[in-house]
Design an enzyme around this catalytic site. Structure first.
Site, mmCIF file in Angstrom:
data_model
loop_
_atom_site.group_PDB
_atom_site.id
_atom_site.type_symbol
_atom_site.label_atom_id
_atom_site.label_comp_id
_atom_site.label_asym_id
_atom_site.label_seq_id
_atom_site.Cartn_x
_atom_site.Cartn_y
_atom_site.Cartn_z
ATOM 1 N N THR A 1 0.819 -1.223 0.000
ATOM 2 C CA THR A 1 0.000 0.000 0.000
ATOM 3 C C THR A 1 0.848 1.268 0.000
ATOM 4 O O THR A 1 0.556 2.223 -0.724
ATOM 5 C CB THR A 1 -0.952 0.036 1.208
ATOM 6 N N GLY A 2 1.917 1.294 0.815
ATOM 7 C CA GLY A 2 2.723 2.506 0.904
ATOM 8 C C GLY A 2 3.446 2.825 -0.391
ATOM 9 O O GLY A 2 3.462 3.977 -0.844
ATOM 10 N N CYS A 3 4.051 1.799 -0.990
ATOM 11 C CA CYS A 3 4.743 1.983 -2.276
ATOM 12 C C CYS A 3 3.762 2.447 -3.344
ATOM 13 O O CYS A 3 4.054 3.345 -4.146
ATOM 14 C CB CYS A 3 5.387 0.672 -2.722
#
Length: 265
Positions: free
Chosen positions: A209-211
């Site tokens: 999710t962060g990437c």
């Protein structure tokens, strides 16, 4: 036919394909930009965790960056896993010479709780990398790592944002996805605030999710969107990707970077 906007991801490789460079390039393809890569580290990684990580030599990272930027050019840069203080400082120096917006995802810990940044590199992130960021996108664990501020409720997000902004990024997006209730994030440059809310989806398959979010923001900036526009569009994209996340292997599966293609099929 003219080339699409170009975005350069500077990050580690995820052999399982859910996060890292693989997630960056999938996101960029889905959002209509040309993704390019500088690989900083290679990980042995799957749905269960990170079994090993090997950072690349500084000379290899520098050569990849110069090869792409000096010939092809970029409209935005996104950074992810940088592993060591030496790599952080090298990438910060390269970015400082590049006339393009920069999204810094200060990756410290993987979805499975594995460390992806040496403790000795934290000061380099604070003093070298964050000052060259157009937008920094820490999650709550990374906020605590970098600033010591621990967020336990939505009311703490403003304090966390101020702490990160003190290191010099133009904007910060504090990701509140680890809080209970709706997924709420705070985007601010210290003067204006944008609160972004989305329903929480009951889906454990959220690897990457962060990437994905940081790459989506960089894609929007490369297209000429303002920071608030790019972040709002990225929030919509990653929310859909989380909702469509799927099981893969025996642990936490990835978000679905191609959910819009399947939704429109």
């Amino acid at each position: 036919m003219s080339a699409p906007p170009r975005v350069l991801a500077v990050a580690g490789s995820d052999s399982g394909g859910g996060a890292g460079i693989q997630a960056d390039l999938k996101t960029m393809l889905a959002l209509g930009v040309h993704g390019m890569s500088v690989i900083t580290a290679v990980t042995a990684q799957n749905s269960l965790g990170v079994q090993g990580a090997w950072e690349l030599p500084v000379d290899a990272v520098r050569a990849q960056y110069r090869s792409v930027v000096d010939d092809i050019g970029v409209q935005a840069v996104k950074t992810g896993m940088l592993a060591s203080s030496e790599l952080v400082e090298t990438v910060a120096e390269l970015i400082a010479t590049t006339d393009a917006p920069v999204v810094v995802d200060p990756v410290g810990i993987s979805k499975h709780g594995d460390s992806l940044l040496a403790e000795s590199a934290l000061d380099s992130v604070r003093t070298k990398l964050l000052p060259v960021a157009t937008v920094a996108t820490p999650n709550l664990d990374e906020v605590a790592q970098l600033t010591g501020v621990r967020v336990v409720s939505e009311e703490d997000l403003g304090r966390a944002a101020a702490a990160v902004l003190s290191y010099g990024p133009k904007w910060v997006l504090i990701k509140g996805g680890h809080l209970p209730g709706d997924a709420v994030d705070l985007l601010t440059d210290g003067s204006e605030e944008h609160w972004l809310r989305a329903p929480r989806h009951d889906n454990r398959h959220t690897h990457g999710t962060g990437c994905t979010l940081a790459s989506a923001i960089a894609s929007g900036l490369a297209k000429g969107q303002t920071v608030p526009e790019a972040v709002a569009a990225a929030k919509v994209y990653v929310t859909g990707a989380i909702a469509a996340g799927f099981a893969l292997g025996g642990g936490i599966g990835p978000v679905d970077h191609g959910w819009r293609f399947r939704a429109g099929a």
